[in-house]
Design a protein around this motif. Structure first.
Motif, short mmCIF file in Angstrom:
data_model
loop_
_atom_site.label_atom_id
_atom_site.label_comp_id
_atom_site.label_asym_id
_atom_site.label_seq_id
_atom_site.Cartn_x
_atom_site.Cartn_y
_atom_site.Cartn_z
N ARG A 68 -12.51 -23.03 -11.84
CA ARG A 68 -13.11 -22.34 -10.69
C ARG A 68 -12.29 -22.55 -9.41
NH1 ARG A 68 -18.57 -24.62 -12.42
NH2 ARG A 68 -19.39 -22.96 -13.74
N ILE A 69 -11.89 -23.79 -9.18
CA ILE A 69 -11.15 -24.09 -7.96
C ILE A 69 -9.80 -23.38 -7.95
CG2 ILE A 69 -9.97 -25.95 -6.71
CD1 ILE A 69 -12.41 -27.73 -7.49
N ILE A 70 -9.12 -23.37 -9.08
CA ILE A 70 -7.80 -22.73 -9.16
C ILE A 70 -7.90 -21.21 -9.05
CG2 ILE A 70 -5.86 -22.22 -10.73
CD1 ILE A 70 -5.62 -24.97 -9.52
N THR A 71 -8.86 -20.61 -9.74
CA THR A 71 -8.92 -19.14 -9.79
C THR A 71 -9.69 -18.51 -8.64
OG1 THR A 71 -10.82 -19.19 -11.28
CG2 THR A 71 -8.63 -19.06 -12.30
N SER A 72 -10.64 -19.21 -8.06
CA SER A 72 -11.49 -18.59 -7.03
C SER A 72 -10.71 -18.19 -5.79
CB SER A 72 -12.65 -19.51 -6.64
OG SER A 72 -12.17 -20.68 -6.01
N ARG A 73 -9.68 -18.92 -5.47
CA ARG A 73 -8.90 -18.61 -4.27
C ARG A 73 -7.52 -18.05 -4.60
NH1 ARG A 73 -11.11 -22.98 0.04
NH2 ARG A 73 -13.21 -22.10 0.05
N ALA A 74 -7.27 -17.82 -5.86
CA ALA A 74 -5.98 -17.22 -6.24
C ALA A 74 -5.91 -15.81 -5.67
CB ALA A 74 -5.85 -17.18 -7.76
N SER A 75 -4.72 -15.45 -5.21
CA SER A 75 -4.57 -14.15 -4.57
C SER A 75 -3.24 -13.53 -4.97
CB SER A 75 -4.63 -14.31 -3.05
OG SER A 75 -4.50 -13.08 -2.41
N GLU A 76 -3.30 -12.25 -5.38
CA GLU A 76 -2.06 -11.53 -5.65
C GLU A 76 -1.49 -11.06 -4.31
OE1 GLU A 76 -0.29 -7.75 -8.17
OE2 GLU A 76 -2.40 -8.30 -8.39
N CYS A 77 -0.25 -11.37 -4.06
CA CYS A 77 0.40 -11.04 -2.79
C CYS A 77 1.67 -10.25 -3.07
CB CYS A 77 0.75 -12.32 -2.03
SG CYS A 77 -0.68 -13.36 -1.66
N GLU A 78 1.83 -9.15 -2.34
CA GLU A 78 3.02 -8.32 -2.48
C GLU A 78 4.02 -8.66 -1.38
OE1 GLU A 78 1.89 -4.23 -2.56
OE2 GLU A 78 0.77 -4.45 -4.43
N PHE A 79 5.29 -8.46 -1.68
CA PHE A 79 6.34 -8.67 -0.69
C PHE A 79 6.44 -7.45 0.21
CE2 PHE A 79 7.70 -11.45 -4.16
CZ PHE A 79 7.91 -12.63 -3.46
N ASP A 80 6.63 -7.68 1.51
CA ASP A 80 6.88 -6.55 2.41
C ASP A 80 8.39 -6.28 2.45
OD1 ASP A 80 8.03 -8.40 4.20
OD2 ASP A 80 6.39 -8.30 5.63
N LYS A 81 8.80 -5.35 3.27
CA LYS A 81 10.22 -4.95 3.34
C LYS A 81 11.14 -6.07 3.80
CE LYS A 81 8.85 -0.25 4.35
NZ LYS A 81 8.60 0.71 5.40
N LEU A 82 10.57 -7.07 4.48
CA LEU A 82 11.37 -8.18 5.00
C LEU A 82 11.34 -9.40 4.08
CD1 LEU A 82 10.38 -7.93 8.77
CD2 LEU A 82 12.40 -7.00 7.64
N GLY A 83 10.71 -9.25 2.90
CA GLY A 83 10.67 -10.36 1.95
C GLY A 83 9.60 -11.39 2.25
N ARG A 84 8.57 -10.96 2.98
CA ARG A 84 7.48 -11.86 3.33
C ARG A 84 6.26 -11.60 2.45
NH1 ARG A 84 7.10 -10.18 9.57
NH2 ARG A 84 6.68 -8.24 8.45
N VAL A 85 5.47 -12.64 2.25
CA VAL A 85 4.15 -12.50 1.63
C VAL A 85 3.12 -12.85 2.70
CG1 VAL A 85 4.78 -12.91 -0.78
CG2 VAL A 85 4.24 -14.85 0.68
N ASN A 86 2.00 -12.15 2.66
CA ASN A 86 0.92 -12.43 3.58
C ASN A 86 -0.06 -13.35 2.86
OD1 ASN A 86 -1.08 -12.49 5.47
ND2 ASN A 86 -1.10 -10.29 5.81
#
Length: 143
Positions: A70-88
């Motif tokens: 629960r602790i590991i998956t509840s806050r897991a988030s898929e994040c995409e890279f923007d054009k500058l190579g950043r993740v939000n």
């Protein structure tokens, strides 16, 4: 394989540059979740799927196993890279990792860790002098 240590700042919107040396291995998106010892863990989609499959082998009849998943998956988030190579990085994860400005991005083989710089420096300095003792304590592990 992910390796190396990189220093970058997270901006006020929670965007963090992932170094190109690491990003090249990631694809278009990654999964970020709580890590161990106070850091966040960043996985490729394939790495996350492998990790998740291992989580599914934990006994669902054991309370600690259920809590861990629960602790590991509840806050897991898929994040995409923007054009500058950043993740939000979502705010809930920034709070979890105490990420405010200066961050350390560490490649640790099958995933990447994202640390608050002060916490990383404390962790590394505390453990580097015990490196030989730590290696001796790893039974059945021979390099």
């Amino acid at each position: 394989m992910f390796m190396g240590e990189f220093r970058h700042n997270i901006d006020a919107k929670g965007r963090l540059i992932i170094p190109s040396k690491l990003r090249e291995q990631c694809g278009e998106s990654v999964v970020i979740t709580r890590g161990f010892d106070g850091c966040l863990a960043l996985y490729t989609q394939e790495g996350w799927n492998d990790y998740y499959q291992k989580l599914q082998t934990l006994p669902k009849t054991k309370k600690d196993a259920r809590n861990f998943v629960r602790i590991i998956t509840s806050r897991a988030s898929e994040c995409e890279f923007d054009k500058l190579g950043r993740v939000n990085i979502p705010n809930v994860l920034r709070l979890e990792g105490k990420l405010e400005k200066e961050c350390i991005i560490v490649g640790v083989g099958d995933h990447v860790e994202i640390w608050n710089q002060i916490l990383w420096d404390e962790y590394y300095n505390t453990n580097k002098d015990n490196f030989d003792e730590i290696s001796e304590s790893l039974d059945g592990f021979d390099l």
